[in-house]
Design an enzyme around this catalytic site. Structure first.
Site, short mmCIF file in Angstrom:
data_model
loop_
_atom_site.label_atom_id
_atom_site.label_comp_id
_atom_site.label_asym_id
_atom_site.label_seq_id
_atom_site.Cartn_x
_atom_site.Cartn_y
_atom_site.Cartn_z
N GLU A 44 40.59 32.97 45.48
CA GLU A 44 40.12 31.79 46.21
C GLU A 44 40.92 31.58 47.48
OE1 GLU A 44 39.90 28.59 43.32
OE2 GLU A 44 38.11 29.52 42.45
N GLU A 55 33.70 40.26 40.72
CA GLU A 55 32.82 41.43 40.76
C GLU A 55 32.90 42.13 42.11
OE1 GLU A 55 32.23 38.33 39.87
OE2 GLU A 55 30.47 38.14 38.57
N CYS A 86 27.18 35.75 40.05
CA CYS A 86 26.50 34.83 40.97
C CYS A 86 25.49 35.60 41.82
CB CYS A 86 27.53 34.11 41.85
SG CYS A 86 28.12 35.10 43.24
N CYS A 89 26.95 38.17 44.31
CA CYS A 89 27.44 39.37 43.63
C CYS A 89 26.29 40.24 43.13
CB CYS A 89 28.39 39.02 42.48
SG CYS A 89 29.97 38.41 43.10
N1 THU Z 1 33.22 33.46 40.44
C1 THU Z 1 33.37 34.80 40.22
O1 THU Z 1 34.44 35.37 40.43
N2 THU Z 1 32.29 35.48 39.75
C2 THU Z 1 31.10 34.91 39.43
O2 THU Z 1 30.14 35.61 39.12
C3 THU Z 1 30.97 33.45 39.44
C4 THU Z 1 31.98 32.74 40.27
C5 THU Z 1 34.39 32.72 40.92
C6 THU Z 1 34.32 32.28 42.36
C7 THU Z 1 35.25 31.08 42.36
O3 THU Z 1 36.58 31.52 42.53
C8 THU Z 1 35.12 30.51 40.96
O4 THU Z 1 34.55 31.54 40.17
C9 THU Z 1 34.25 29.27 40.87
O5 THU Z 1 33.03 29.47 41.48
#
Ligand code: THU
Length: 139
Positions: A44, A55, A86, A89
């Site tokens: 983040e 991913e 998401c 991704c």
């Molecule tokens: N996040 C992922 O790493 N992968 C996903 O498929 C869903 C979301 C992360 C992004 C962010 O750091 C946190 O989860 C909340 O959205």
């Protein structure tokens, strides 16, 4: 490399998640055609748009190492239930193959698998760009 082993690698990668804003930790582990495993975690950023999902971290590590032949990607979070990739991704994974297998595990380490084309049907891809180029040449 079994699906269970790939999930274990994703669980280990989750430990490196840098998620001070959401506290939502995600780990990913992908398997390439030559048997190499690349892991990733979410990273983040205080400027939220700079955040990178687990991913995509794994995919970018693999591709920047010359490995585009991606067979499977395992994904885990701290949720009880399965965590699906998401939308962004899904698009990025699909870039490297609509047949890539998505391996998910819940807290009990029960595994579910999907093919990329199942979770991103009717996708936009490089084929669309090629078709457009072809049309432009012909027109
Ligand atoms: N996040 C992922 O790493 N992968 C996903 O498929 C869903 C979301 C992360 C992004 C962010 O750091 C946190 O989860 C909340 O959205």
């Amino acid at each position: 490399m079994t699906d269970q082993e790939l999930i274990e690698k994703a669980i280990a990668a989750k430990e490196y998640a840098y998620a001070p804003y959401s506290n939502f930790r995600v780990g990913a582990a992908l398997l390439t055609g030559d048997g190499t495993v690349y892991t990733g975690c979410n990273i983040e950023c205080a400027s939220y748009g700079g955040t990178n999902c687990a991913e995509r971290t794994a995919i970018f590590k693999a591709v920047s190492d010359g490995k585009k032949d991606i067979k499977k990607i395992a994904i885990v979070s701290d949720l009880e239930d399965y965590t699906f990739p998401c939308g962004i991704c899904r698009q990025v994974i699909n870039e490297f193959g609509s047949e890539i297998e998505i391996v998910l595990a819940n807290k009990e380490k029960e595994i579910k698998t999907f093919r990329m084309e199942e979770i991103l049907p009717y996708s936009f891809s490089g084929n669309d760009l090629e078709k457009n180029k072809k049309n432009q040449k012909e027109g």
